[in-house]
Design an enzyme around this catalytic site. Structure first.
Site, PDB file in Angstrom:
ATOM      1  CD  GLU A  73      -2.650  -1.397  -0.027  1.00 41.69           C
ATOM      2  OE1 GLU A  73      -3.017  -0.276  -0.180  1.00 41.69           O
ATOM      3  OE2 GLU A  73      -3.787  -1.752   0.035  1.00 41.69           O
ATOM      4  CG  HIS A  92      -4.061   0.561   5.860  1.00 35.49           C
ATOM      5  ND1 HIS A  92      -5.456   1.360   5.753  1.00 35.49           N
ATOM      6  CD2 HIS A  92      -3.602  -0.061   4.839  1.00 35.49           C
ATOM      7  CE1 HIS A  92      -6.169  -0.165   5.369  1.00 35.49           C
ATOM      8  NE2 HIS A  92      -5.011  -0.469   4.830  1.00 35.49           N
ATOM      9  CG  HIS A  94      -7.503  -4.898   7.192  1.00 33.06           C
ATOM     10  ND1 HIS A  94      -7.112  -6.071   5.987  1.00 33.06           N
ATOM     11  CD2 HIS A  94      -6.924  -3.868   6.059  1.00 33.06           C
ATOM     12  CE1 HIS A  94      -6.322  -5.560   5.373  1.00 33.06           C
ATOM     13  NE2 HIS A  94      -6.028  -3.864   5.622  1.00 33.06           N
ATOM     14  CE1 TYR A 113     -18.529  14.386  23.299  1.00 31.62           C
ATOM     15  CE2 TYR A 113     -16.858  15.584  21.725  1.00 31.62           C
ATOM     16  CZ  TYR A 113     -17.142  14.849  22.444  1.00 31.62           C
ATOM     17  OH  TYR A 113     -16.181  15.090  23.908  1.00 31.62           O
ATOM     18  CG  HIS A 155      -8.867  -2.237   2.077  1.00 28.87           C
ATOM     19  ND1 HIS A 155      -8.232  -1.393   1.333  1.00 28.87           N
ATOM     20  CD2 HIS A 155      -7.761  -2.464   3.645  1.00 28.87           C
ATOM     21  CE1 HIS A 155      -6.841  -1.891   1.145  1.00 28.87           C
ATOM     22  NE2 HIS A 155      -6.809  -2.308   2.557  1.00 28.87           N
ATOM     23  CE1 TYR A 208     -10.714  19.244  25.276  1.00 27.40           C
ATOM     24  CE2 TYR A 208      -9.727  17.742  23.278  1.00 27.40           C
ATOM     25  CZ  TYR A 208      -9.611  17.883  24.792  1.00 27.40           C
ATOM     26  OH  TYR A 208      -9.951  17.207  25.671  1.00 27.40           O
TER      27      TYR A 208
HETATM   28 ZN   LIG Z   1      -4.764  -2.308   4.183  1.00 26.51          ZN
END
Ligand SMILES: [Zn+2]
Length: 215
Positions: A73, A92, A94, A113, A155, A208
């Site tokens: 990726e 990233h 899963h 929120y 994904h 914040y």
């Molecule tokens: Zn992936």
């Protein structure tokens, strides 16, 4: 920050996410920006076996150094770094509930929120494309826009930030929001906050948590 420190920080980020059950096996990848490109987790090595030395240096033309291949990726990591000068780290995963929501291909609306923490009134779900493709990279960049997190259809999730710690915490928060949204949908119809309120909270989150400067 030195490359050696970044390598250790990526490994520590994997360990923290794995301890929460959000990162497992060969699913997921993490990167951090360097002066010439980025360091990213290698492909095909189970997360528990990845060592700091295994992180792969990739330049902005997609060339990598060393004997290990970068995560498949790396395309979307590069695309996001190209598009967003403010992004210094990308996580990233899963993780289960984000992936469940991504399989419904629905945006996470302002049911809470904290959705605004990702930088917009909703967390968008990117259009589906095959993993490891430039098409997925384009879809991820489009879904992120100026925000800091998105889902990838069928994904998982992407969280981006100014540091590895910020990207990791956002990934944890998005996963928690997806679980909460799932639970709310399971027993009823969540009441969505008005868009004016979400806009107000997006602005509020920009300042914040910043401690006042003492010097
Ligand atoms: Zn992936």
């Amino acid at each position: 920050m030195t490359a050696a420190k970044l390598r250790r920080d990526i490994a520590a980020t994997i360990a923290k996410l794995a301890a929460r059950g959000l990162y497992f096996g060969t699913a997921g990848n993490i990167s951090a920006r360097t002066a010439t490109g980025f360091l990213i987790t290698p492909t095909g090595i189970p997360s528990e076996d990845i060592r700091p030395a295994d992180m792969v240096a990739v330049d902005m033309r997609g060339r990598h150094k060393g004997k290990l291949l970068p995560s498949s990726e790396w395309h979307f990591h590069r695309a996001i770094y190209r598009d967003r000068a403010d992004v210094k780290a990308i996580v990233h995963t899963h993780s289960t509930f984000a992936t469940v929501m991504s399989c419904l291909r629905r945006d996470i609306p302002g049911f809470h929120y904290m959705v605004a923490k990702a930088g917009g009134p909703a967390i968008r779900c990117a259009r589906y494309a095959t993993f490891g493709t430039e098409a997925l990279a384009r879809n991820a960049v489009a879904a992120l826009g100026r925000r800091r997190a998105c889902l990838l259809a069928n994904h998982g999730l992407i969280a981006a930030g100014p540091t590895l710690a910020a990207a990791r915490r956002l990934a944890e928060e998005v996963e928690a929001l997806c679980e909460q949204y799932w639970a709310a949908l399971a027993i009823g119809r969540p009441v969505l906050l008005p868009s004016a309120e979400m806009t107000r909270v997006v602005v509020k989150f920009r300042s914040y948590g910043r401690q006042p400067k003492t010097d």
